[in-house]
Design a protein around this motif. Structure first.
Motif, short mmCIF file in Angstrom:
data_model
loop_
_atom_site.label_atom_id
_atom_site.label_comp_id
_atom_site.label_asym_id
_atom_site.label_seq_id
_atom_site.Cartn_x
_atom_site.Cartn_y
_atom_site.Cartn_z
N CYS A 62 -2.21 5.14 6.26
CA CYS A 62 -2.97 4.12 5.57
C CYS A 62 -4.32 4.82 5.03
N ASP A 64 -7.89 4.59 2.01
CA ASP A 64 -8.46 4.00 1.05
C ASP A 64 -8.48 4.96 -0.40
N HIS A 74 -6.89 -0.25 -1.28
CA HIS A 74 -6.22 0.19 -0.08
C HIS A 74 -4.87 0.62 -0.59
N THR A 88 -3.75 -4.64 -0.48
CA THR A 88 -3.35 -5.43 0.62
C THR A 88 -2.55 -6.68 0.41
N TYR A 93 2.08 -2.45 2.81
CA TYR A 93 0.57 -2.07 3.38
C TYR A 93 0.47 -3.40 4.54
N CYS A 97 -0.12 -1.49 7.75
CA CYS A 97 -1.59 -1.04 7.96
C CYS A 97 -2.58 -2.35 8.55
N GLU A 102 -10.18 0.83 12.50
CA GLU A 102 -10.67 1.86 11.89
C GLU A 102 -11.40 2.77 12.74
#
Length: 102
Positions: A62, A64, A74, A88, A93, A97, A102
């Motif tokens: 996953c 950016d 993303h 997203t 995804y 994810c 994070e």
């Protein structure tokens, strides 16, 4: 004492090969993801990918992406099936994810 150096050097050489090849394969994977994103979005420049997180026991990534024309978003990439999901809203995804910290 000289006989001790041969196994030590051999172990260090094997360790270097293992870790070096792993780093090389991850760099290849990242370059492939960036090229695939650029291709999917019809961009001539490669995408920049960041904030990578491995999921699904290392089979998924996953992260950016950003393109030079200020487009960003993303993505999720499955290393086993080579499937790429952008945004997203994509089911892949969302399934893989959404809960990743994070």
């Amino acid at each position: 004492m000289h006989n001790l150096w041969i196994p030590v050097v051999a172990i260090l050489a094997v360790a270097g090969l293992v870790f070096g090849s792993q780093a090389y394969s991850e760099a290849q994977r990242d370059a492939h993801i960036a090229a695939t994103i650029s291709e999917r979005l019809n961009s001539q420049t490669p995408a920049e990918i960041s904030h990578l997180k491995q999921v699904n026991k290392g089979y998924g990534v996953c992260g950016d992406y950003a393109l030079s024309r200020a487009e960003s978003g993303h993505f999720y990439y499955n290393s086993a099936t080579k499937h790429l999901a952008l945004g997203t809203d994509a089911p892949l995804y969302h399934d893989n994810c959404e809960g990743v910290s994070e």
